[in-house]
Write an enzyme that holds these catalytic residues in place. Structure first.
Site, PDB file in Angstrom:
ATOM      1  N   LYS A   1      -2.291  -1.507  -3.758  1.00  0.00           N
ATOM      2  CA  LYS A   1      -3.141  -0.321  -3.669  1.00  0.00           C
ATOM      3  C   LYS A   1      -2.295   0.938  -3.743  1.00  0.00           C
ATOM      4  O   LYS A   1      -1.291   0.996  -3.038  1.00  0.00           O
ATOM      5  CB  LYS A   1      -3.889  -0.376  -2.341  1.00  0.00           C
ATOM      6  CG  LYS A   1      -4.723   0.831  -2.050  1.00  0.00           C
ATOM      7  CD  LYS A   1      -5.337   0.723  -0.694  1.00  0.00           C
ATOM      8  CE  LYS A   1      -5.995   2.039  -0.376  1.00  0.00           C
ATOM      9  NZ  LYS A   1      -6.439   2.101   0.972  1.00  0.00           N
TER      10      LYS A   1
ATOM     11  N   LYS B   1       0.863  -1.183   0.000  1.00  0.00           N
ATOM     12  CA  LYS B   1       0.000   0.000   0.000  1.00  0.00           C
ATOM     13  C   LYS B   1       0.896   1.229   0.000  1.00  0.00           C
ATOM     14  O   LYS B   1       1.750   1.389   0.875  1.00  0.00           O
ATOM     15  CB  LYS B   1      -0.890  -0.009   1.242  1.00  0.00           C
ATOM     16  CG  LYS B   1      -1.769   1.219   1.368  1.00  0.00           C
ATOM     17  CD  LYS B   1      -2.708   1.104   2.553  1.00  0.00           C
ATOM     18  CE  LYS B   1      -3.545   2.341   2.708  1.00  0.00           C
ATOM     19  NZ  LYS B   1      -4.446   2.250   3.873  1.00  0.00           N
TER      20      LYS B   1
HETATM   21  C1  PBG Z   1      -7.422   3.182   5.761  1.00  0.00           C
HETATM   22  C2  PBG Z   1      -7.641   3.152   4.298  1.00  0.00           C
HETATM   23  C3  PBG Z   1      -7.452   4.177   3.341  1.00  0.00           C
HETATM   24  C4  PBG Z   1      -7.995   3.684   2.153  1.00  0.00           C
HETATM   25  C5  PBG Z   1      -8.432   2.402   2.394  1.00  0.00           C
HETATM   26  N1  PBG Z   1      -8.178   2.081   3.716  1.00  0.00           N
HETATM   27  C6  PBG Z   1      -6.970   5.542   3.487  1.00  0.00           C
HETATM   28  C7  PBG Z   1      -5.580   5.851   3.790  1.00  0.00           C
HETATM   29  O1  PBG Z   1      -4.707   4.992   3.852  1.00  0.00           O
HETATM   30  O2  PBG Z   1      -5.343   7.037   4.022  1.00  0.00           O
HETATM   31  C8  PBG Z   1      -8.098   4.460   0.864  1.00  0.00           C
HETATM   32  C9  PBG Z   1      -9.124   3.956  -0.089  1.00  0.00           C
HETATM   33  C10 PBG Z   1      -9.458   4.870  -1.197  1.00  0.00           C
HETATM   34  O3  PBG Z   1      -8.837   5.918  -1.433  1.00  0.00           O
HETATM   35  O4  PBG Z   1     -10.411   4.524  -1.914  1.00  0.00           O
HETATM   36  N2  PBG Z   1      -6.203   2.933   6.227  1.00  0.00           N
END
Ligand code: PBG
Length: 342
Positions: A267, A214
């Protein structure tokens, strides 16, 4: 020029259009369907949903048209409509009634996601797959993904203090009816801690979908409006990955698999298709890709201006994510796509 099949080809005699014509496979629409390598299906899609306290709540998220913050009752309706369209997988995000330094509202039996799980389970039994995002950023008052500590003069998330909280959050969600947990906090050791917590509570069968690679991404902007979870200071670069890194993603994935992850997530999706492909090729495990809020918002905004064809571009993007190696896609377009593919 004719090719003698008994003789190896020389460079000078590469096949010409006389005998090799790739267009022959593109001429008839039904032949095109026969040779299509990647096919998108509603079964591949997982729809993210946001649940908050209250009754009858349906707040549209301005940067994510067609997506809402819902209360438990409207969430149950929304899921029913999505199921009718053919969507089966859902991932839940909670907006709690209070936030504090450690995100304690994430762990309560009566927490918002726990309530939503029980209601959805009662309404739909086994006809829906309920996945829960496991992270504390929606629940902490500072918006970071776990309690904070001081490290060499810098404030950052306390990795090891976060692990038992994540394990507890997952167990609480499993007890409330989650089918799968998806830890998204990028803490070192999170999968192992969660696996142990789940196993100790009897959930040895419950799979973990780990947000293994991520990235610290600008594409999460609209989500942070939706989940009311922006960091109140700094950013997430101390735990999420640097967009320039690729080998590091493979190391993260290897670690999560060793710790017991069942599905690996990359992601965001679109700007990281190379990572999706490398992970699939290297490990051959089920791969999920998250077509995140900013990717969705860009398409919606350009389509609203009449600059692109929303349906065509959305299907092309999701197909490309599958083609890159994803087995499943988390996407805010799941409802639309299910309708289009019907
Ligand atoms: C929480 C999380 C996030 C997203 C999914 N889980 C936000 C972040 O890491 O700030 C983002 C999903 C999206 O942008 O659609 N940790």
């Amino acid at each position: 020029m004719r090719i003698d099949p008994s003789r190896p080809l020389q460079m000078a005699e590469v096949p010409t259009p006389e005998n090799v014509r790739p267009r022959r496979l593109r001429h008839h629409p039904l032949v095109r369907e026969l040779v299509r390598e990647t096919e998108l299906s509603a079964r591949d899609l997982i729809l993210p949903l946001f649940v908050r306290p209250g009754h009858g709540v349906r707040n549209e998220i301005s940067s994510m048209p067609g997506n809402y913050q819902l209360s438990v009752d409207t969430l149950v309706e929304e899921v029913g409509q999505a199921v009718d369209l053919g969507v089966r997988g859902f991932i839940l995000f909670g907006i709690p009634s209070f936030k504090d330094a450690t995100g304690s509202s994430a762990l309560e039996d009566e927490g918002i996601v726990q309530q939503a799980l029980r209601a959805l389970r009662a309404a739909y039994r086994d006809s829906v797959l309920l996945i829960t995002d496991e992270c504390l950023c929606e629940y902490t008052d500072h918006g970071h993904c776990g309690p904070l500590g001081e490290y060499g003069g810098r404030t950052d998330v306390d990795n090891d203090a976060t692990l038992p909280l994540l394990a507890e959050q997952c167990v609480s969600h499993a007890r409330a009816g989650a089918d799968m947990v998806a830890p998204s906090g990028m803490m070192d050791g999170m999968v192992a801690a969660i696996r142990r917590g789940l196993d100790d509570d009897g959930f040895t069968w419950l799979p973990i979908m780990s947000y293994a690679a991520k990235y610290a991404s600008g594409f999460y902007g609209p989500f942070r409006d939706a989940a009311e979870s922006p960091p109140q200071f700094g950013d997430r670069s101390g735990y999420q990955m640097d967009p320039g890194n690729s080998n590091e993603a493979l190391r993260e994935v290897a670690l999560d698999l060793a710790e017991g992850a069942d599905i690996i997530m990359v992601k965001p999706a679109l700007a990281y298709l190379d990572i999706v492909r490398r992970v699939k090729d290297r490990f051959g495990v089920p791969v999920a890709a998250y077509n995140v809020s900013g990717e969705f918002a860009m398409v919606k905004a350009a389509a609203a201006k009449g600059w692109i064809d929303e349906r065509r571009v959305t299907l092309e993007i999701l197909t490309s994510i599958k083609r890159a190696g994803a087995d499943m896609i988390l996407t805010y377009s799941a409802r639309d796509v299910a309708r289009w593919l019907k």
